[in-house]
Design an enzyme around this catalytic site. Structure first.
Site, PDB file in Angstrom:
ATOM      1  CG  ASP A  13      -3.030  -7.693  -3.825  1.00  0.00           C
ATOM      2  OD1 ASP A  13      -2.219  -8.735  -3.653  1.00  0.00           O
ATOM      3  OD2 ASP A  13      -3.768  -7.015  -3.200  1.00  0.00           O
ATOM      4  CG  HIS A  69      -2.025  -1.155   1.091  1.00  0.00           C
ATOM      5  ND1 HIS A  69      -2.574  -1.637   2.196  1.00  0.00           N
ATOM      6  CD2 HIS A  69      -2.441  -1.869  -0.036  1.00  0.00           C
ATOM      7  CE1 HIS A  69      -3.506  -2.549   1.552  1.00  0.00           C
ATOM      8  NE2 HIS A  69      -3.320  -2.750   0.177  1.00  0.00           N
ATOM      9  CG  ASP A 126     -11.957 -13.781 -13.461  1.00  0.00           C
ATOM     10  OD1 ASP A 126     -10.885 -13.034 -13.584  1.00  0.00           O
ATOM     11  OD2 ASP A 126     -11.935 -14.887 -13.498  1.00  0.00           O
ATOM     12  N   GLY A 127     -11.602 -10.344 -12.300  1.00  0.00           N
ATOM     13  CA  GLY A 127     -10.717  -9.302 -12.528  1.00  0.00           C
ATOM     14  C   GLY A 127      -9.889  -9.508 -13.843  1.00  0.00           C
TER      15      GLY A 127
HETATM   16  C1  LIG Z   1      -5.092 -10.506  -1.549  1.00  0.00           C
HETATM   17  S1  LIG Z   1      -6.959 -10.063  -1.478  1.00  0.00           S
HETATM   18  C2  LIG Z   1      -6.825  -8.494  -2.289  1.00  0.00           C
HETATM   19  C3  LIG Z   1      -6.372  -7.226  -1.190  1.00  0.00           C
HETATM   20  C4  LIG Z   1      -6.723  -5.651  -1.672  1.00  0.00           C
HETATM   21  N1  LIG Z   1      -6.083  -5.899  -3.288  1.00  0.00           N
HETATM   22  C5  LIG Z   1      -5.764  -5.136  -0.897  1.00  0.00           C
HETATM   23  O1  LIG Z   1      -4.625  -4.737  -0.997  1.00  0.00           O
HETATM   24  O2  LIG Z   1      -6.389  -4.577   0.080  1.00  0.00           O
HETATM   25  C6  LIG Z   1      -7.373 -10.565  -3.169  1.00  0.00           C
HETATM   26  C7  LIG Z   1      -8.802 -10.818  -3.424  1.00  0.00           C
HETATM   27  O3  LIG Z   1      -9.132 -11.229  -4.669  1.00  0.00           O
HETATM   28  C8  LIG Z   1     -10.221 -11.991  -4.634  1.00  0.00           C
HETATM   29  N2  LIG Z   1     -10.392 -12.657  -5.930  1.00  0.00           N
HETATM   30  C9  LIG Z   1      -9.775 -14.164  -6.149  1.00  0.00           C
HETATM   31  N3  LIG Z   1      -9.887 -14.336  -7.460  1.00  0.00           N
HETATM   32  C10 LIG Z   1     -10.268 -13.155  -8.064  1.00  0.00           C
HETATM   33  C11 LIG Z   1     -10.639 -13.111  -9.501  1.00  0.00           C
HETATM   34  N4  LIG Z   1     -10.405 -13.787 -10.497  1.00  0.00           N
HETATM   35  N5  LIG Z   1     -10.973 -11.839  -9.804  1.00  0.00           N
HETATM   36  C12 LIG Z   1     -11.594 -10.940  -8.752  1.00  0.00           C
HETATM   37  N6  LIG Z   1     -11.203 -11.193  -7.513  1.00  0.00           N
HETATM   38  C13 LIG Z   1     -10.436 -12.305  -7.192  1.00  0.00           C
HETATM   39  C14 LIG Z   1     -10.292 -12.805  -3.370  1.00  0.00           C
HETATM   40  O4  LIG Z   1     -11.605 -12.945  -3.071  1.00  0.00           O
HETATM   41  C15 LIG Z   1      -9.877 -11.511  -2.424  1.00  0.00           C
HETATM   42  O5  LIG Z   1     -10.589 -10.847  -1.843  1.00  0.00           O
END
Ligand SMILES: C[S@@+](CC[C@H](N)C(=O)[O-])C[C@H]1O[C@@H](n2cnc3c(N)ncnc32)[C@H](O)[C@@H]1O
Length: 276
Positions: free
Chosen positions: A158, A18, A137-138
């Site tokens: 991430d 961050h 899905d990101g």
């Molecule tokens: C490491 S956490 C994110 C933390 C956030 N970026 C932060 O720094 O506060 C990863 C997140 O990605 C989500 N996730 C897993 N696969 C995903 C996908 N294919 N697309 C979007 N989100 C996904 C999970 O549910 C989780 O909430």
């Protein structure tokens, strides 16, 4: 769904990632032209540090709690702490930190796949007019979102690395995203357990094109190789803004003594593909 960021929010890896995110956003804010932020794995947005998940692991206790009230000098670190301190016993995730740094015409698109986390994300971003939460899905959404009309901005990748082939999936998604948006800044978070794996991963990213690649890593306990508990992590930054390397060296030198669990702790800033 096994991974829930509530167990890890505000840990040493979140702090390091961050601070890098804030440092990049401060660069983007130097020019008047608007920018877009795409957070492909946004998480829940806001985490209760007094909640059962955070209390169970005490990761925030060994992370952000160690920085509260510390007299820091590096501008990105100061800005990060100002944002985080405003939430006292809660911790803002990447989308909420980014939302605080949007200007009038900048935009944030935060994507989260899991419905429960998405609901929390939606609530966290509701007060921000130009921040949009998307459930999906990101990796897939990237195709439609890039290049952003602003032609400036960053794409934070991430993932939680729940899948064993996540690095391959990420490298493939990155290659497509980079083709569409070669001037974008792409910070890519990764755990750091086996160094050779990250070197191979960086090699895959580089095969996408003639990009600049900076590696930012932090290892808070060099002696902990048990594998149970994360002790080292990093961010690979594709197309880092000019000066980010020196800023992260300064920020890392300030956060490392506060986060170190052992004498061998280290924080590194290394060019994998320097600017030509
Ligand atoms: C490491 S956490 C994110 C933390 C956030 N970026 C932060 O720094 O506060 C990863 C997140 O990605 C989500 N996730 C897993 N696969 C995903 C996908 N294919 N697309 C979007 N989100 C996904 C999970 O549910 C989780 O909430």
């Amino acid at each position: 769904m096994n991974y829930r960021h509530a167990y890890h929010a505000g840990n040493f890896a979140d702090v390091h990632k961050h601070v890098a995110l804030v440092a990049i956003l401060l660069h983007l804010r130097k020019k008047g032209k608007p920018f877009a932020i795409i957070d492909t794995h946004a998480g829940g947005g806001l985490y209760d540090l007094a909640g059962p998940e955070a209390v169970k692991t005490n990761e925030a206790g060994e992370g952000i709690a160690k920085l509260r009230g510390a007299p820091v000098r590096t501008p990105a670190l100061r800005c990060y702490l100002e944002i985080v301190d405003a939430f006292s016993d809660r911790y803002p995730g990447s989308p909420l930190i980014a939302a605080q740094l949007l200007r009038e015409r900048d935009r944030l698109i935060a994507i989260e796949k899991h419905p429960e986390e998405f609901e929390s994300l939606r609530r966290a971003l509701a007060p921000f007019r130009n921040a949009h939460a998307v459930c999906g899905d990101g990796y897939r959404q990237l195709n439609a979102l890039l290049p952003p009309p602003e032609r400036r901005g960053l794409v934070l990748l991430d993932p939680s690395y729940e899948e064993t082939d996540e690095m391959e999936t990420l490298a493939t998604a990155f290659a497509g995203a980079y083709r569409r948006f070669p001037t974008g800044i792409f910070p890519i978070w990764h755990p750091l357990k086996v160094k050779s794996r990250i070197e191979a991963f960086a090699g895959e990213l580089r095969s996408a094109g003639p990009l600049k690649l900076l590696s930012l890593t932090i290892d808070v306990d060099h002696t902990d190789s048990s594998g149970d508990r994360l002790s080292a992590a990093g961010v690979l930054v594709v197309n880092p803004p000019h000066g980010l390397d020196l800023e992260m060296e300064a920020a890392s030198a300030e956060i490392l003594p506060l986060l170190a669990r052992g004498a061998g702790a280290s924080a590194m800033v290394d060019w994998i593909s320097p600017p030509r």
